[in-house]
Design a protein around this motif. Sequence first.
Motif, PDB file in Angstrom:
ATOM      1  N   VAL A   1      -5.733   5.583   4.983  1.00  0.00           N
ATOM      2  CA  VAL A   1      -6.502   4.722   4.092  1.00  0.00           C
ATOM      3  C   VAL A   1      -6.775   5.459   2.788  1.00  0.00           C
ATOM      4  O   VAL A   1      -6.995   6.676   2.775  1.00  0.00           O
TER       5      VAL A   1
ATOM      6  N   VAL B   1      -7.311   7.792   9.082  1.00  0.00           N
ATOM      7  CA  VAL B   1      -8.303   6.915   9.705  1.00  0.00           C
ATOM      8  C   VAL B   1      -8.918   7.580  10.940  1.00  0.00           C
ATOM      9  O   VAL B   1     -10.091   7.359  11.255  1.00  0.00           O
TER      10      VAL B   1
ATOM     11  N   SER C   1      -4.456   0.512  10.997  1.00  0.00           N
ATOM     12  CA  SER C   1      -3.946   1.470  10.011  1.00  0.00           C
ATOM     13  C   SER C   1      -4.157   2.909  10.459  1.00  0.00           C
ATOM     14  O   SER C   1      -5.149   3.226  11.122  1.00  0.00           O
TER      15      SER C   1
ATOM     16  N   ALA D   1      -4.065   1.348   4.676  1.00  0.00           N
ATOM     17  CA  ALA D   1      -5.082   0.448   4.131  1.00  0.00           C
ATOM     18  C   ALA D   1      -5.658   1.075   2.864  1.00  0.00           C
ATOM     19  O   ALA D   1      -5.389   2.235   2.555  1.00  0.00           O
ATOM     20  N   ASP D   2      -6.446   0.304   2.131  1.00  0.00           N
ATOM     21  CA  ASP D   2      -7.162   0.915   1.012  1.00  0.00           C
ATOM     22  C   ASP D   2      -8.375   0.088   0.628  1.00  0.00           C
ATOM     23  O   ASP D   2      -8.461  -1.102   0.918  1.00  0.00           O
TER      24      ASP D   2
ATOM     25  N   VAL E   1     -12.398  -3.481   4.234  1.00  0.00           N
ATOM     26  CA  VAL E   1     -11.178  -2.673   4.350  1.00  0.00           C
ATOM     27  C   VAL E   1     -10.170  -3.448   5.199  1.00  0.00           C
ATOM     28  O   VAL E   1     -10.099  -3.289   6.419  1.00  0.00           O
TER      29      VAL E   1
ATOM     30  N   ILE F   1      -7.727  -2.420   8.536  1.00  0.00           N
ATOM     31  CA  ILE F   1      -8.101  -1.078   8.986  1.00  0.00           C
ATOM     32  C   ILE F   1      -7.980  -0.923  10.494  1.00  0.00           C
ATOM     33  O   ILE F   1      -7.747   0.172  10.998  1.00  0.00           O
ATOM     34  N   ASN F   2      -8.085  -2.036  11.235  1.00  0.00           N
ATOM     35  CA  ASN F   2      -7.976  -1.969  12.707  1.00  0.00           C
ATOM     36  C   ASN F   2      -6.637  -1.406  13.157  1.00  0.00           C
ATOM     37  O   ASN F   2      -6.538  -0.840  14.254  1.00  0.00           O
TER      38      ASN F   2
ATOM     39  N   HIS G   1       0.801  -1.220   0.000  1.00  0.00           N
ATOM     40  CA  HIS G   1       0.000   0.000   0.000  1.00  0.00           C
ATOM     41  C   HIS G   1       0.834   1.271   0.000  1.00  0.00           C
ATOM     42  O   HIS G   1       0.365   2.326  -0.432  1.00  0.00           O
TER      43      HIS G   1
ATOM     44  N   VAL H   1     -14.827   3.372  11.963  1.00  0.00           N
ATOM     45  CA  VAL H   1     -14.639   1.967  11.627  1.00  0.00           C
ATOM     46  C   VAL H   1     -15.718   1.154  12.323  1.00  0.00           C
ATOM     47  O   VAL H   1     -15.878   1.237  13.546  1.00  0.00           O
TER      48      VAL H   1
ATOM     49  N   SER I   1     -11.258  -7.280   7.947  1.00  0.00           N
ATOM     50  CA  SER I   1     -11.658  -6.424   6.819  1.00  0.00           C
ATOM     51  C   SER I   1     -12.999  -5.760   7.090  1.00  0.00           C
ATOM     52  O   SER I   1     -14.026  -6.101   6.485  1.00  0.00           O
TER      53      SER I   1
ATOM     54  N   LEU J   1     -15.870   0.875   6.677  1.00  0.00           N
ATOM     55  CA  LEU J   1     -15.391   2.231   6.924  1.00  0.00           C
ATOM     56  C   LEU J   1     -16.468   3.227   6.519  1.00  0.00           C
ATOM     57  O   LEU J   1     -16.994   3.158   5.407  1.00  0.00           O
TER      58      LEU J   1
END
Length: 389
Positions: free
Chosen positions: A151, A174, A148, A117-118, A142, A145-146, A94, A179, A193, A196
């Motif tokens: 994003v 983020v 990151s 993340a993305d 995502v 994401i927890n 990423h 989230v 995952s 978001l």
Amino acid sequence: MVTVVENKASYEEIMQKAKRIGEASELEAIEADLNSTISPRIADIIREEGIHRLILPKEFGYPQLDWRTFVDMVSTVGYHNLSASWLTYFFSVHNSWVCYYPRHIRDEVINQGGFVADVFAPIGKVEPVEDGYLVSGKYNFVSGINYSDWVGVGAIMKFEDNDEPERVGILLKVSDLEVVKTWDSLGLRGSGSNTLIVDKVFVKPDAILRFSKIIEKSQPPYEEFDQDYLYYNTPFYPGFYVGFAAMAVGGAARVLDEFEKHTAGRVRFSGINEKDSPASQRVLSELNLEMLSAKSLLNEYVAMMETDKGGPYEGAKYKAIRAKIIDKCTQIGVKSLLTLGGHALLKGHPVELFTRDLMAIATHITSLYEDGILGYGRHLFGVNTNIQG
């Protein structure tokens, strides 16, 4: 002029990093499956090993990996735990698209050091306002994401120099977003995952990344950059997606070893050792050949990336090869599970766990077998598929 700092790491050093992450995450595989995320400890190990810095331009002082080392690193983690491999791959790759942003944004993100993340599904709403835009959208799946700090999210936008709408990526913090823990999947449960929520978050125009510009020349918009950086010399999308095939190969190799081990120790009610069964002998032979085929295709994929240096390339071929690799690896899991029988079906059995994860990889939009094979067939007949890789 860019100052390039040489900081080489040996292949063995990188594999040791991968092995440490893999072995630690394997010990927590059941826990991660139950919690729908890897633990903070595994995220910390990935961070400690500097995985997210291994394919940055050399000017940042980290050992920029070549593609073959990168693929083997992802596969090695995948041999132990596919969710951890998924995140090892993503937290590495990423940063690559961040390197296409103007220097001040690129440097801010990289020097801050957080994971990126993305989710580039182009579903975001972008509203022009004074000095920038307001971005809104609900993004599912995502990964990572927890853990990151940054994003990238996707949207469709119009620009003055193009009559057609374009897919774009938009960089966000983020901490400005919500989230929602919605991840409850068949496989790759440890990837966390989640969903978001972006609600009218302000961004400046330079936070908008136009993917069409990347596709044109695989190089950033600023003048001075690391000419040797692997992403500036590889078709962007094939390089961005190679990790899906790499982790699948690692996971399938583990399934194959587990199949052989459990078959060798399996005794039928009749008292016959299963390893002496012609059926299991045939399956083991077949699966080994499928594994060899998958590895050979992955080697071909990497060779193509090393050859295609920013000029025209066959995106549909890349996608078809990747889909074929992942399909073969998934079938290794399914065939192993069905041949081993009921005891392999129990939750937490290595073959059960890896097969679920392999199936989850195969459902990713970039891995869908029918899409990949059909697209390549159309390409071979001269049909413009617009597949970027």
